[in-house]
Design a protein around this motif. Structure first.
Motif, PDB file in Angstrom:
ATOM      1  N   PHE A 178       1.327   1.984  -8.370  1.00 29.00           N
ATOM      2  CA  PHE A 178       0.488   0.827  -8.697  1.00 29.00           C
ATOM      3  C   PHE A 178      -0.538   0.502  -7.593  1.00 29.00           C
ATOM      4  O   PHE A 178      -1.660   0.087  -7.907  1.00 29.00           O
ATOM      5  N   LEU A 179      -0.156   0.649  -6.334  1.00 33.24           N
ATOM      6  CA  LEU A 179      -1.059   0.232  -5.246  1.00 33.24           C
ATOM      7  C   LEU A 179      -2.435   0.898  -5.318  1.00 33.24           C
ATOM      8  O   LEU A 179      -3.460   0.195  -5.285  1.00 33.24           O
ATOM      9  N   PRO A 180      -2.526   2.240  -5.410  1.00 36.43           N
ATOM     10  CA  PRO A 180      -3.873   2.845  -5.457  1.00 36.43           C
ATOM     11  C   PRO A 180      -4.614   2.588  -6.764  1.00 36.43           C
ATOM     12  O   PRO A 180      -5.843   2.649  -6.792  1.00 36.43           O
ATOM     13  N   ILE A 181      -3.880   2.287  -7.853  1.00 30.58           N
ATOM     14  CA  ILE A 181      -4.539   2.024  -9.132  1.00 30.58           C
ATOM     15  C   ILE A 181      -5.163   0.629  -9.159  1.00 30.58           C
ATOM     16  O   ILE A 181      -6.282   0.443  -9.636  1.00 30.58           O
ATOM     17  N   LEU A 182      -4.444  -0.351  -8.584  1.00 34.80           N
ATOM     18  CA  LEU A 182      -4.853  -1.747  -8.726  1.00 34.80           C
ATOM     19  C   LEU A 182      -5.587  -2.315  -7.514  1.00 34.80           C
ATOM     20  O   LEU A 182      -6.275  -3.326  -7.636  1.00 34.80           O
ATOM     21  N   PHE A 183      -5.446  -1.693  -6.339  1.00 30.83           N
ATOM     22  CA  PHE A 183      -6.032  -2.268  -5.128  1.00 30.83           C
ATOM     23  C   PHE A 183      -6.897  -1.234  -4.403  1.00 30.83           C
ATOM     24  O   PHE A 183      -6.416  -0.150  -4.054  1.00 30.83           O
ATOM     25  N   LYS A 184      -8.161  -1.588  -4.167  1.00 30.59           N
ATOM     26  CA  LYS A 184      -9.091  -0.660  -3.509  1.00 30.59           C
ATOM     27  C   LYS A 184      -8.675  -0.334  -2.085  1.00 30.59           C
ATOM     28  O   LYS A 184      -8.982   0.739  -1.577  1.00 30.59           O
ATOM     29  N   LYS A 185      -7.975  -1.273  -1.405  1.00 28.66           N
ATOM     30  CA  LYS A 185      -7.613  -1.064   0.002  1.00 28.66           C
ATOM     31  C   LYS A 185      -6.471  -0.059   0.166  1.00 28.66           C
ATOM     32  O   LYS A 185      -6.162   0.349   1.282  1.00 28.66           O
ATOM     33  N   TYR A 186      -5.837   0.333  -0.960  1.00 29.66           N
ATOM     34  CA  TYR A 186      -4.737   1.299  -0.882  1.00 29.66           C
ATOM     35  C   TYR A 186      -5.131   2.615  -1.553  1.00 29.66           C
ATOM     36  O   TYR A 186      -4.582   2.981  -2.584  1.00 29.66           O
ATOM     37  N   GLN A 187      -6.122   3.285  -0.978  1.00 31.66           N
ATOM     38  CA  GLN A 187      -6.592   4.537  -1.561  1.00 31.66           C
ATOM     39  C   GLN A 187      -6.151   5.771  -0.769  1.00 31.66           C
ATOM     40  O   GLN A 187      -6.307   6.891  -1.238  1.00 31.66           O
ATOM     41  N   SER A 188      -5.608   5.562   0.417  1.00 30.18           N
ATOM     42  CA  SER A 188      -5.179   6.714   1.219  1.00 30.18           C
ATOM     43  C   SER A 188      -3.664   6.683   1.408  1.00 30.18           C
ATOM     44  O   SER A 188      -3.015   5.643   1.232  1.00 30.18           O
ATOM     45  N   PHE A 189      -3.119   7.832   1.774  1.00 29.52           N
ATOM     46  CA  PHE A 189      -1.677   7.942   2.000  1.00 29.52           C
ATOM     47  C   PHE A 189      -1.235   6.996   3.106  1.00 29.52           C
ATOM     48  O   PHE A 189      -0.204   6.316   2.992  1.00 29.52           O
ATOM     49  N   THR A 190      -2.017   6.932   4.189  1.00 30.30           N
ATOM     50  CA  THR A 190      -1.653   6.075   5.323  1.00 30.30           C
ATOM     51  C   THR A 190      -1.614   4.602   4.911  1.00 30.30           C
ATOM     52  O   THR A 190      -0.701   3.862   5.301  1.00 30.30           O
ATOM     53  N   GLN A 191      -2.611   4.172   4.119  1.00 34.01           N
ATOM     54  CA  GLN A 191      -2.662   2.767   3.689  1.00 34.01           C
ATOM     55  C   GLN A 191      -1.444   2.410   2.834  1.00 34.01           C
ATOM     56  O   GLN A 191      -0.835   1.353   3.019  1.00 34.01           O
ATOM     57  N   VAL A 192      -1.076   3.290   1.906  1.00 35.27           N
ATOM     58  CA  VAL A 192       0.090   3.036   1.057  1.00 35.27           C
ATOM     59  C   VAL A 192       1.374   3.101   1.881  1.00 35.27           C
ATOM     60  O   VAL A 192       2.286   2.286   1.702  1.00 35.27           O
ATOM     61  N   PHE A 193       1.442   4.053   2.805  1.00 41.48           N
ATOM     62  CA  PHE A 193       2.631   4.213   3.653  1.00 41.48           C
ATOM     63  C   PHE A 193       2.867   2.948   4.482  1.00 41.48           C
ATOM     64  O   PHE A 193       3.973   2.400   4.495  1.00 41.48           O
ATOM     65  N   VAL A 194       1.828   2.475   5.151  1.00 42.70           N
ATOM     66  CA  VAL A 194       1.958   1.281   6.003  1.00 42.70           C
ATOM     67  C   VAL A 194       2.209   0.032   5.141  1.00 42.70           C
ATOM     68  O   VAL A 194       3.058  -0.801   5.472  1.00 42.70           O
ATOM     69  N   GLY A 195       1.475  -0.080   4.030  1.00 39.78           N
ATOM     70  CA  GLY A 195       1.626  -1.256   3.164  1.00 39.78           C
ATOM     71  C   GLY A 195       3.020  -1.357   2.574  1.00 39.78           C
ATOM     72  O   GLY A 195       3.630  -2.436   2.563  1.00 39.78           O
ATOM     73  N   SER A 196       3.556  -0.258   2.069  1.00 40.84           N
ATOM     74  CA  SER A 196       4.897  -0.276   1.477  1.00 40.84           C
ATOM     75  C   SER A 196       5.968  -0.506   2.542  1.00 40.84           C
ATOM     76  O   SER A 196       6.968  -1.184   2.285  1.00 40.84           O
ATOM     77  N   MET A 197       5.737   0.032   3.736  1.00 40.89           N
ATOM     78  CA  MET A 197       6.689  -0.203   4.827  1.00 40.89           C
ATOM     79  C   MET A 197       6.725  -1.688   5.189  1.00 40.89           C
ATOM     80  O   MET A 197       7.802  -2.259   5.416  1.00 40.89           O
ATOM     81  N   PHE A 198       5.550  -2.315   5.213  1.00 48.40           N
ATOM     82  CA  PHE A 198       5.488  -3.747   5.533  1.00 48.40           C
ATOM     83  C   PHE A 198       6.206  -4.573   4.452  1.00 48.40           C
ATOM     84  O   PHE A 198       6.937  -5.519   4.766  1.00 48.40           O
ATOM     85  N   ILE A 199       6.007  -4.206   3.186  1.00 52.48           N
ATOM     86  CA  ILE A 199       6.670  -4.928   2.089  1.00 52.48           C
ATOM     87  C   ILE A 199       8.187  -4.763   2.185  1.00 52.48           C
ATOM     88  O   ILE A 199       8.944  -5.741   2.049  1.00 52.48           O
ATOM     89  N   ALA A 200       8.648  -3.539   2.429  1.00 48.84           N
ATOM     90  CA  ALA A 200      10.088  -3.287   2.553  1.00 48.84           C
ATOM     91  C   ALA A 200      10.667  -4.051   3.746  1.00 48.84           C
ATOM     92  O   ALA A 200      11.756  -4.642   3.656  1.00 48.84           O
TER      93      ALA A 200
END
Length: 254
Positions: A178-200
């Motif tokens: 969902f992150l790269p589909i719905l949010f422009k700031k989560y388009q790279s692997f690093t952005q999703v990796f850091v973002g999901s780690m912060f949420i967890a």
């Protein structure tokens, strides 16, 4: 590049619903075709500016080309976004209910009982702010608990082992989609990796502070791995879709 051609192409690709890399590739392809057309008019004796205008006229109207590309890229994009927002809302509600809301409700319903199945406070300790309590309800050693679950088939039920290992990976796979589909700031692997780690990490801290779960570094690692798997999966699908679109593009401009 000719500024007139550059402005013409920018007007076509600026509002297309695709990522910047795809726009860049489309820009490059269109530039090549238009320059070839321009060269043909130059060889026919037209001036530079006349050749540019004739090449653009031959290539087509900006709005018509943009609509054609948009339709070939994704004709149901708006509906797709709405469906994904709906699914993301349902997913978020389920995850937060299981990890936070239902646990809080259970504590409230059983507030008269001293037993807390999510968080252990020894009668000999000084309560929540006792160092021993924190040590008993936290794991800071990466894969410490995971290794114990995997090696302790004789001590734990299979469902407990699966929920605390594979389950922690699976529950975050949709987030990585969902992150790269719905949010422009989560388009790279690093952005999703850091973002999901912060949420967890945030969920683990909330569980610990609210005394509805233990802080486990393994959960954060496994959740992040799950999100990474989801991201790689959706990017693979996007790459396949992109190849199909480029095939259409080549046919359109050839």
């Amino acid at each position: 590049m000719d500024q007139t051609i550059e402005a013409y192409i920018r007007k076509i690709v600026s509002d297309l619903n695709c990522d910047e890399h795809e726009k860049s590739e489309m820009t490059e392809e269109m530039t090549g075709h238009i320059l070839l057309l321009k060269q043909e008019f130059l060889e026919q004796g037209y001036s530079d500016s006349e050749s540019t205008q004739k090449a653009l006229q031959s290539f087509g109207d900006e709005k018509s080309i943009e609509e054609g590309f948009q339709h070939s890229i994704f004709p149901y994009y708006k509906m797709f976004r709405k469906i994904n927002w709906l699914l993301f809302g349902i997913y978020s509600l389920i995850v937060l209910s299981n990890l936070l809301f239902l646990r809080i409700l259970s504590i409230i319903i059983n507030y008269k009982s001293d037993f807390n199945k999510y968080f252990y406070i020894s009668p000999e300790s000084n309560g929540f702010f006792d160092l021993a309590t924190w040590q008993q309800n936290s794991n800071l050693i990466p894969f410490g608990n995971t290794f114990e679950y995997l090696m302790g088939a004789d001590k734990f039920n299979v469902d407990i082992i699966i929920n605390n290992t594979l389950g922690n990976v699976l529950i975050f796979i949709p987030l990585g989609i969902f992150l790269p589909i719905l949010f422009k700031k989560y388009q790279s692997f690093t952005q999703v990796f850091v973002g999901s780690m912060f949420i967890a990490f945030t969920i683990e801290v909330l569980q610990f502070i609210l005394q509805i779960g233990q802080f486990d570094i393994d959960d954060i690692i496994l959740n992040t791995i799950g999100a990474a798997v989801g991201f790689l999966f959706i990017k693979l699908l996007m790459r396949v879709a992109k190849l199909s679109r480029l095939t259409i593009f080549y046919k359109t401009t050839s």
